[in-house]
Design a protein around this motif. Structure first.
Motif, PDB file in Angstrom:
ATOM      1  N   THR A 171      14.481  72.328  82.972  1.00  0.00           N
ATOM      2  CA  THR A 171      15.648  72.719  83.760  1.00  0.00           C
ATOM      3  C   THR A 171      16.640  73.592  82.992  1.00  0.00           C
ATOM      4  O   THR A 171      17.693  73.931  83.522  1.00  0.00           O
ATOM      5  N   GLY A 172      16.328  73.943  81.737  1.00  0.00           N
ATOM      6  CA  GLY A 172      17.239  74.772  80.961  1.00  0.00           C
ATOM      7  C   GLY A 172      16.818  74.892  79.517  1.00  0.00           C
ATOM      8  O   GLY A 172      15.636  74.785  79.181  1.00  0.00           O
ATOM      9  N   ARG A 173      17.825  75.071  78.662  1.00  0.00           N
ATOM     10  CA  ARG A 173      17.563  75.203  77.232  1.00  0.00           C
ATOM     11  C   ARG A 173      18.812  74.798  76.467  1.00  0.00           C
ATOM     12  O   ARG A 173      19.918  74.772  77.023  1.00  0.00           O
ATOM     13  N   VAL A 174      18.628  74.486  75.199  1.00  0.00           N
ATOM     14  CA  VAL A 174      19.754  74.247  74.293  1.00  0.00           C
ATOM     15  C   VAL A 174      19.677  75.311  73.209  1.00  0.00           C
ATOM     16  O   VAL A 174      18.653  75.460  72.543  1.00  0.00           O
ATOM     17  N   ASP A 175      20.734  76.070  73.048  1.00  0.00           N
ATOM     18  CA  ASP A 175      20.830  77.077  71.995  1.00  0.00           C
ATOM     19  C   ASP A 175      21.620  76.478  70.840  1.00  0.00           C
ATOM     20  O   ASP A 175      22.700  75.904  71.042  1.00  0.00           O
ATOM     21  N   VAL A 176      21.077  76.616  69.622  1.00  0.00           N
ATOM     22  CA  VAL A 176      21.696  76.046  68.423  1.00  0.00           C
ATOM     23  C   VAL A 176      22.093  77.189  67.492  1.00  0.00           C
ATOM     24  O   VAL A 176      21.281  78.078  67.208  1.00  0.00           O
ATOM     25  N   PHE A 177      23.335  77.153  67.022  1.00  0.00           N
ATOM     26  CA  PHE A 177      23.880  78.191  66.159  1.00  0.00           C
ATOM     27  C   PHE A 177      24.357  77.559  64.854  1.00  0.00           C
ATOM     28  O   PHE A 177      24.742  76.392  64.834  1.00  0.00           O
TER      29      PHE A 177
ATOM     30  N   VAL B  93      22.239  75.236  78.457  1.00  0.00           N
ATOM     31  CA  VAL B  93      22.353  76.268  79.479  1.00  0.00           C
ATOM     32  C   VAL B  93      21.346  75.989  80.592  1.00  0.00           C
ATOM     33  O   VAL B  93      20.154  75.826  80.322  1.00  0.00           O
ATOM     34  N   ALA B  94      21.815  75.961  81.828  1.00  0.00           N
ATOM     35  CA  ALA B  94      20.952  75.698  82.974  1.00  0.00           C
ATOM     36  C   ALA B  94      20.123  76.934  83.323  1.00  0.00           C
ATOM     37  O   ALA B  94      20.592  78.061  83.203  1.00  0.00           O
ATOM     38  N   LYS B  95      18.869  76.699  83.754  1.00  0.00           N
ATOM     39  CA  LYS B  95      18.036  77.812  84.212  1.00  0.00           C
ATOM     40  C   LYS B  95      18.586  78.390  85.507  1.00  0.00           C
ATOM     41  O   LYS B  95      18.607  79.592  85.699  1.00  0.00           O
ATOM     42  N   ARG B  96      19.004  77.502  86.406  1.00  0.00           N
ATOM     43  CA  ARG B  96      19.546  77.934  87.700  1.00  0.00           C
ATOM     44  C   ARG B  96      21.024  77.593  87.750  1.00  0.00           C
ATOM     45  O   ARG B  96      21.398  76.438  87.682  1.00  0.00           O
ATOM     46  N   THR B  97      21.830  78.614  87.873  1.00  0.00           N
ATOM     47  CA  THR B  97      23.268  78.409  87.932  1.00  0.00           C
ATOM     48  C   THR B  97      23.718  78.337  89.378  1.00  0.00           C
ATOM     49  O   THR B  97      22.961  78.619  90.288  1.00  0.00           O
ATOM     50  N   GLY B  98      24.959  77.956  89.576  1.00  0.00           N
ATOM     51  CA  GLY B  98      25.511  77.902  90.932  1.00  0.00           C
ATOM     52  C   GLY B  98      26.086  76.543  91.220  1.00  0.00           C
ATOM     53  O   GLY B  98      27.227  76.264  90.891  1.00  0.00           O
TER      54      GLY B  98
ATOM     55  N   SER C  83      28.322  74.035  86.413  1.00  0.00           N
ATOM     56  CA  SER C  83      27.452  74.954  87.157  1.00  0.00           C
ATOM     57  C   SER C  83      26.619  75.856  86.256  1.00  0.00           C
ATOM     58  O   SER C  83      25.602  76.382  86.682  1.00  0.00           O
ATOM     59  N   HIS C  84      27.018  76.036  85.006  1.00  0.00           N
ATOM     60  CA  HIS C  84      26.315  76.979  84.135  1.00  0.00           C
ATOM     61  C   HIS C  84      25.880  76.373  82.803  1.00  0.00           C
ATOM     62  O   HIS C  84      24.725  76.468  82.429  1.00  0.00           O
ATOM     63  N   HIS C  85      26.832  75.800  82.047  1.00  0.00           N
ATOM     64  CA  HIS C  85      26.491  75.282  80.720  1.00  0.00           C
ATOM     65  C   HIS C  85      27.374  74.102  80.342  1.00  0.00           C
ATOM     66  O   HIS C  85      28.475  73.949  80.862  1.00  0.00           O
ATOM     67  N   ALA C  86      26.861  73.290  79.427  1.00  0.00           N
ATOM     68  CA  ALA C  86      27.632  72.214  78.810  1.00  0.00           C
ATOM     69  C   ALA C  86      27.847  72.589  77.354  1.00  0.00           C
ATOM     70  O   ALA C  86      26.960  73.102  76.694  1.00  0.00           O
ATOM     71  N   GLY C  87      29.005  72.301  76.842  1.00  0.00           N
ATOM     72  CA  GLY C  87      29.327  72.661  75.477  1.00  0.00           C
ATOM     73  C   GLY C  87      30.252  73.855  75.473  1.00  0.00           C
ATOM     74  O   GLY C  87      30.749  74.260  76.514  1.00  0.00           O
ATOM     75  N   PRO C  88      30.510  74.389  74.338  1.00  0.00           N
ATOM     76  CA  PRO C  88      29.879  74.159  73.047  1.00  0.00           C
ATOM     77  C   PRO C  88      30.406  72.903  72.350  1.00  0.00           C
ATOM     78  O   PRO C  88      31.543  72.496  72.561  1.00  0.00           O
ATOM     79  N   VAL C  89      29.557  72.309  71.535  1.00  0.00           N
ATOM     80  CA  VAL C  89      29.944  71.202  70.664  1.00  0.00           C
ATOM     81  C   VAL C  89      29.589  71.600  69.236  1.00  0.00           C
ATOM     82  O   VAL C  89      28.554  72.211  68.996  1.00  0.00           O
ATOM     83  N   THR C  90      30.477  71.259  68.300  1.00  0.00           N
ATOM     84  CA  THR C  90      30.307  71.688  66.908  1.00  0.00           C
ATOM     85  C   THR C  90      30.528  70.519  65.963  1.00  0.00           C
ATOM     86  O   THR C  90      31.433  69.714  66.179  1.00  0.00           O
ATOM     87  N   VAL C  91      29.698  70.435  64.928  1.00  0.00           N
ATOM     88  CA  VAL C  91      29.887  69.458  63.847  1.00  0.00           C
ATOM     89  C   VAL C  91      29.785  70.182  62.514  1.00  0.00           C
ATOM     90  O   VAL C  91      29.131  71.217  62.415  1.00  0.00           O
ATOM     91  N   HIS C  92      30.438  69.610  61.506  1.00  0.00           N
ATOM     92  CA  HIS C  92      30.266  70.129  60.150  1.00  0.00           C
ATOM     93  C   HIS C  92      29.079  69.405  59.541  1.00  0.00           C
ATOM     94  O   HIS C  92      29.103  68.191  59.368  1.00  0.00           O
TER      95      HIS C  92
END
Length: 135
Positions: free
Chosen positions: A56-62, A73-78, A102-111
């Protein structure tokens, strides 16, 4: 009479001017309609180090200067749907974001420093769990 050197110089300047104008027009047209991937990339600092896909989506890690950031990030937004994302550095507490988006959850950041991290993401009941990564 001129030797023709001036004419070549004028042609080069006109060609360069045309190329710059074409590039500016392309950037202007592409600017407002940026894709969702580019919009999400701007939420976290640093460079993308992982993409964790699921149905149903993906998680992008930076990662940037010892900090790890994640966005689901959701595959289908709305329509709003249940979404969550969390990042936990080994030995620490997780940073979480959970709600109906409707679009994404986050961003969340940790040290994380040089520690491993565990990333989780869920959208509409489906999700991914990374295990310890970036060690």
């Amino acid at each position: 009479m001129s030797s023709g050197r001036g004419t070549g110089r004028i042609r080069r300047r006109l060609t360069l001017g045309t190329a710059v104008l074409a590039a500016a027009v392309l950037l202007a047209l592409a600017g407002p309609g940026t894709s969702s991937a580019q919009a999400v990339d701007g939420l976290c600092a640093g460079r993308k180090v992982r993409t964790l896909p699921f149905s149903t989506g993906r998680v992008d890690v930076f990662k940037s200067r010892g900090y790890v950031c994640a966005v689901a990030v959701a595959k289908r937004t709305g329509a709003r749907k249940s979404m969550s994302v969390s990042v936990k550095a080994r030995g620490g507490r997780p940073a979480r974001d959970k709600g109906r988006y409707s679009h994404h959850a986050g961003p969340v950041t940790v040290h994380a420093g040089h520690r491993c991290v565990w990333v989780k993401g869920r959208i509409s009941g489906r999700g991914v769990s990374s295990g310890w990564i970036l060690c």
